[in-house]
Design a protein around this motif. Structure first.
Motif, PDB file in Angstrom:
ATOM      1  N   PRO A   7      46.957  45.324  49.497  1.00  0.00           N
ATOM      2  CA  PRO A   7      45.231  44.143  49.060  1.00  0.00           C
ATOM      3  C   PRO A   7      44.725  44.657  47.788  1.00  0.00           C
ATOM      4  CG  PRO A   7      45.937  46.435  50.770  1.00  0.00           C
ATOM      5  CD  PRO A   7      46.734  46.342  49.246  1.00  0.00           C
ATOM      6  N   LEU A   8      44.481  43.362  47.966  1.00  0.00           N
ATOM      7  CA  LEU A   8      44.030  43.117  46.355  1.00  0.00           C
ATOM      8  C   LEU A   8      42.718  43.876  45.983  1.00  0.00           C
ATOM      9  CD1 LEU A   8      44.387  39.187  46.464  1.00  0.00           C
ATOM     10  CD2 LEU A   8      46.077  41.262  45.682  1.00  0.00           C
ATOM     11  N   THR A   9      42.197  45.030  46.596  1.00  0.00           N
ATOM     12  CA  THR A   9      40.929  45.384  46.196  1.00  0.00           C
ATOM     13  C   THR A   9      41.634  46.859  45.602  1.00  0.00           C
ATOM     14  OG1 THR A   9      41.242  46.613  48.251  1.00  0.00           O
ATOM     15  CG2 THR A   9      39.697  45.102  47.883  1.00  0.00           C
ATOM     16  N   LEU A  10      43.115  46.802  45.858  1.00  0.00           N
ATOM     17  CA  LEU A  10      43.679  48.256  44.836  1.00  0.00           C
ATOM     18  C   LEU A  10      43.536  47.592  43.110  1.00  0.00           C
ATOM     19  CD1 LEU A  10      47.120  48.780  46.431  1.00  0.00           C
ATOM     20  CD2 LEU A  10      45.314  50.287  46.489  1.00  0.00           C
ATOM     21  N   PRO A  47      35.928  51.877  43.242  1.00  0.00           N
ATOM     22  CA  PRO A  47      34.641  51.541  42.817  1.00  0.00           C
ATOM     23  C   PRO A  47      35.117  50.968  40.842  1.00  0.00           C
ATOM     24  CG  PRO A  47      35.131  53.688  43.392  1.00  0.00           C
ATOM     25  CD  PRO A  47      36.473  52.679  43.741  1.00  0.00           C
ATOM     26  N   ALA A  48      36.175  51.584  40.328  1.00  0.00           N
ATOM     27  CA  ALA A  48      37.283  51.359  39.335  1.00  0.00           C
ATOM     28  C   ALA A  48      36.721  49.671  38.496  1.00  0.00           C
ATOM     29  CB  ALA A  48      38.179  51.994  38.900  1.00  0.00           C
ATOM     30  N   ILE A  49      37.100  49.062  39.604  1.00  0.00           N
ATOM     31  CA  ILE A  49      37.012  47.490  39.638  1.00  0.00           C
ATOM     32  C   ILE A  49      35.582  46.555  39.452  1.00  0.00           C
ATOM     33  CG2 ILE A  49      37.738  45.771  40.329  1.00  0.00           C
ATOM     34  CD1 ILE A  49      40.049  46.534  41.647  1.00  0.00           C
ATOM     35  N   PRO A  50      35.142  46.722  38.381  1.00  0.00           N
ATOM     36  CA  PRO A  50      33.655  45.733  38.241  1.00  0.00           C
ATOM     37  C   PRO A  50      33.725  44.595  39.557  1.00  0.00           C
ATOM     38  CG  PRO A  50      34.594  45.801  36.115  1.00  0.00           C
ATOM     39  CD  PRO A  50      35.899  46.447  37.326  1.00  0.00           C
ATOM     40  N   GLN A  51      31.931  44.446  39.629  1.00  0.00           N
ATOM     41  CA  GLN A  51      32.101  43.604  40.844  1.00  0.00           C
ATOM     42  C   GLN A  51      33.234  42.317  40.881  1.00  0.00           C
ATOM     43  OE1 GLN A  51      31.696  45.288  43.751  1.00  0.00           O
ATOM     44  NE2 GLN A  51      31.494  42.865  44.720  1.00  0.00           N
ATOM     45  N   ALA A  52      32.792  41.741  39.500  1.00  0.00           N
ATOM     46  CA  ALA A  52      32.832  40.456  38.930  1.00  0.00           C
ATOM     47  C   ALA A  52      34.130  40.211  39.428  1.00  0.00           C
ATOM     48  CB  ALA A  52      32.533  40.243  37.154  1.00  0.00           C
ATOM     49  N   ALA A  58      38.946  40.473  46.467  1.00  0.00           N
ATOM     50  CA  ALA A  58      38.863  40.395  47.499  1.00  0.00           C
ATOM     51  C   ALA A  58      38.564  38.827  47.929  1.00  0.00           C
ATOM     52  CB  ALA A  58      37.509  41.028  48.209  1.00  0.00           C
ATOM     53  N   ALA A  59      38.364  37.725  47.619  1.00  0.00           N
ATOM     54  CA  ALA A  59      38.602  37.004  48.150  1.00  0.00           C
ATOM     55  C   ALA A  59      40.264  36.163  48.495  1.00  0.00           C
ATOM     56  CB  ALA A  59      37.841  35.236  47.306  1.00  0.00           C
ATOM     57  N   TYR A 259      47.206  32.988  42.350  1.00  0.00           N
ATOM     58  CA  TYR A 259      46.324  33.461  41.947  1.00  0.00           C
ATOM     59  C   TYR A 259      47.930  34.151  41.063  1.00  0.00           C
ATOM     60  CZ  TYR A 259      47.162  37.384  44.890  1.00  0.00           C
ATOM     61  OH  TYR A 259      47.629  37.938  46.078  1.00  0.00           O
ATOM     62  N   VAL A 260      46.980  34.819  39.876  1.00  0.00           N
ATOM     63  CA  VAL A 260      47.293  35.577  39.041  1.00  0.00           C
ATOM     64  C   VAL A 260      46.697  36.924  38.602  1.00  0.00           C
ATOM     65  CG1 VAL A 260      48.349  36.380  36.745  1.00  0.00           C
ATOM     66  CG2 VAL A 260      48.973  33.547  37.660  1.00  0.00           C
ATOM     67  N   TRP A 261      47.441  37.968  39.193  1.00  0.00           N
ATOM     68  CA  TRP A 261      46.589  39.238  38.858  1.00  0.00           C
ATOM     69  C   TRP A 261      47.502  40.136  37.937  1.00  0.00           C
ATOM     70  CZ3 TRP A 261      45.469  43.394  42.842  1.00  0.00           C
ATOM     71  CH2 TRP A 261      44.939  44.671  42.107  1.00  0.00           C
ATOM     72  N   ILE A 262      47.000  40.395  36.892  1.00  0.00           N
ATOM     73  CA  ILE A 262      47.284  41.986  35.795  1.00  0.00           C
ATOM     74  C   ILE A 262      46.368  42.933  35.277  1.00  0.00           C
ATOM     75  CG2 ILE A 262      48.507  41.990  33.317  1.00  0.00           C
ATOM     76  CD1 ILE A 262      48.194  38.932  33.029  1.00  0.00           C
ATOM     77  N   THR A 263      47.260  44.547  35.902  1.00  0.00           N
ATOM     78  CA  THR A 263      46.480  45.081  36.147  1.00  0.00           C
ATOM     79  C   THR A 263      46.907  46.653  35.557  1.00  0.00           C
ATOM     80  OG1 THR A 263      45.838  46.637  37.598  1.00  0.00           O
ATOM     81  CG2 THR A 263      48.078  46.163  37.752  1.00  0.00           C
ATOM     82  N   GLY A 264      47.664  46.165  34.454  1.00  0.00           N
ATOM     83  CA  GLY A 264      48.783  47.464  33.443  1.00  0.00           C
ATOM     84  C   GLY A 264      50.175  46.227  32.908  1.00  0.00           C
ATOM     85  N   GLY A 265      51.154  47.275  32.208  1.00  0.00           N
ATOM     86  CA  GLY A 265      52.199  46.585  30.841  1.00  0.00           C
ATOM     87  C   GLY A 265      51.740  45.809  30.366  1.00  0.00           C
ATOM     88  N   THR A 266      52.698  45.482  29.985  1.00  0.00           N
ATOM     89  CA  THR A 266      52.316  45.234  28.428  1.00  0.00           C
ATOM     90  C   THR A 266      53.120  43.289  28.360  1.00  0.00           C
ATOM     91  OG1 THR A 266      54.389  45.882  27.666  1.00  0.00           O
ATOM     92  CG2 THR A 266      52.155  46.899  27.344  1.00  0.00           C
ATOM     93  N   LEU A 267      52.482  42.171  27.756  1.00  0.00           N
ATOM     94  CA  LEU A 267      52.644  40.849  28.226  1.00  0.00           C
ATOM     95  C   LEU A 267      52.721  40.769  26.410  1.00  0.00           C
ATOM     96  CD1 LEU A 267      53.231  38.774  29.783  1.00  0.00           C
ATOM     97  CD2 LEU A 267      51.130  38.139  29.784  1.00  0.00           C
TER      98      LEU A 267
END
Length: 516
Positions: A7-10, A47-52, A58-59, A259-267
């Motif tokens: 889920p993209l709220t993680l 809640p750690a993810i800013p609302q923006a 969520a979309a 969509y592309v989502w990066i939440t960790g690691g190094t690139l």
């Protein structure tokens, strides 16, 4: 059908799918050949993810991943690769010449060298895990690893091993990447993997592509990593050299995918086109990212949010481009030969890329984080509005008079944070007179290395900067500035006195618009 949904709220933790404080419902599903599978349903937004950024997550549709706790290495059966053939005692594996075909769910350990192809053609409900254990696979024709059918497939890099996959595919091929999956694909583990495709893409999945571990190096004639429905990176050390886009998601048939989502690691990525390219949204909530691109550093067609992590765009034509740009955290540095940040391309405007000086609805919002822009074109550019409510923004803008450090068609509003824009004077723009936070603008000349000091009426220095290039305009806003009061802008000791809230002469003033 078994699905492991992310889920993209993680905020990820993809490898654990555990989020403290969130309601989690686990539903058991069918298992086969000692593999396990669960679907995690997360009901609360982290809640750690800013609302923006959370709004964009969520979309979008949930992504899919195979986590390492869904299968056991103890269940693995061995396939020994040997030159132009292979051998195994395992059921569910067919070997025909140099082609090894996995036909059943299970965990398969591959070791040795193969001048040929590994194919996964399993039932639609199968979970297949390929463990690369010092494996070298070099395709003579087509993809080196090709997934024709399965529910989900994982390529796991065994700890302490070095693995290599090479091919030379074509965009005309059915399987047009060195590693190609016509399913969801997950890359995991702690070993290393080198992927080379001298003809087309490096790693490609027609559904979701997730990277949750490993040291991965990709060299591709076209795109480096491509997940058509989504591309999610939560961990790992990834290096990409691509003739096209380094990272890409390009689903055009579903507004909740691509969509592309990066939440960790190094690139670390070098691209002949875009560094990151998303058909819908690009979201960065963590990780360390270094991009050098011939076109855009980060590009998305719909919206783009940076809410965490460390991002350096060392080379780009335009650094960050989307119709809706949101800077809500993290530390971002942009170097560009044209615009640094460009809010453009709103389809409702009637002309992608903007043009003219009318407000076409694009938005650039800054609410948190640090942003440093060094642009040869406009620094912050929006075909619509620019709004700043927090964060720290430093713009070293153009030297040419046909661009500005700040450039909007719909006006600039600042209600919080610290903003400084140092650039040329010909198109210099200031915040709106109605902007809630005080600001000042000065015509002040200097060169690279010049010290710019801003002092209040008492002589107290409230800000100091060292310019990186020739300039003739300074715009500054912070909570230390009060409209109507006098301030001094000193450049290497030469002073200019200004009144806060008044635009400097010779620029575009407030809401002046500019060039695209």
């Amino acid at each position: 059908m078994r699905r492991r949904l992310i889920p993209l709220t993680l905020s990820l933790g993809l490898a654990g799918l555990v989020l403290a404080g969130c309601a989690v419902t686990t539903q058991a599903t069918t298992t086969s050949q000692a593999t396990t599978s669960t679907t995690e349903l997360i009901s609360d937004v982290d809640p750690a993810i800013p609302q923006a950024a959370a709004e964009l997550l969520a979309a979008n549709a949930d992504g899919t991943v195979v986590t390492d706790d869904e299968w056991s290495l103890a269940d693995a059966v061995s396939i020994t690769l040997s030159g132009n053939t292979a051998s195994t005692d395992a059921e569910g594996v067919d070997i025909s010449g140099s082609t090894v075909t996995v036909t059943s769910a299970g965990v398969y350990r591959l070791s040795g060298e193969l001048a040929g192809q590994v194919v996964v053609d399993a039932p639609d409900d199968a979970l297949v895990v390929l463990v690369l254990d010092d494996a070298t696979i070099s395709a003579v024709n087509g993809a080196a690893i090709q997934v024709v059918g399965a529910d989900d497939v994982a390529v796991n890099l065994a700890g302490g091993t070095t693995n290599s996959v090479t091919a030379s595919t074509s965009s005309e091929d059915e399987a047009s990447a060195a590693i190609y999956a016509d399913t969801d694909l997950t890359i995991s583990g702690t070993g290393s993997l080198s992927v080379t495709d001298t003809g087309n893409d490096g790693i490609s999945a027609t559904d979701d592509l997730a990277v949750i571990g490993g040291t991965i190096t990709v060299e591709a004639a076209d795109d480096g990593l491509r997940g058509k429905d989504s591309l999610v990176i939560s961990a790992g050390a990834i290096t990409v050299t691509a003739g096209g886009d380094a990272l890409k998601s390009d689903q055009t048939d579903d507004a909740a995918r691509g969509y592309v989502w990066i939440t960790g690691g190094t690139l670390e990525a070098t691209a002949g086109d875009d560094g990151i390219d998303a058909q819908t949204d690009a979201i960065i909530t963590g990780g360390t990212i270094e991009l050098a691109a011939d076109d855009d550093g980060i590009h998305s067609e719909t919206a783009l949010a940076i809410a965490g992590g460390s991002i350096t765009i060392s080379r780009s034509y335009e650094g960050i481009e989307s119709a809706d740009i949101r800077i809500a955290g993290g530390a971002t540095e942009v170097n560009s030969s044209d615009d640094g940040l460009n809010a453009s391309g709103n389809t409702s405007s009637g002309a992608a890329g903007g043009g003219g000086m009318s407000d076409s609805g694009e938005t650039l919002t800054i609410s948190d984080g640090t942003l440093l822009v060094n642009a040869d074109g406009d620094g912050l550019d929006s075909n619509g509005t620019i709004e700043m409510t927090g964060g720290t923004v430093t713009v070293y803008g153009p030297t040419a008079q046909n661009n500005g450090a700040l450039d909007s068609n719909g006006g600039i509003t600042v209600s919080g944070g610290v903003l400084v824009a140092i650039g040329s004077s010909g198109m210099a723009e200031s915040p709106e007179e109605s902007s809630p936070q005080g600001w000042l603008a000065a015509s002040a000349n200097g060169s690279a290395g010049s010290t710019v000091e801003i002092s209040d009426a008492s002589g107290a220095v409230i800000a100091s900067y060292t310019a990186t290039k020739t300039f003739a305009s300074v715009v500054f806003s912070s909570s230390d500035v009060t409209d109507g009061e006098s301030y001094t802008v000193a450049v290497d000791g030469s002073t200019t006195t200004v009144t806060a809230g008044q635009a400097a002469a010779g620029g575009m003033g407030q809401g002046g618009g500019g060039r695209r």
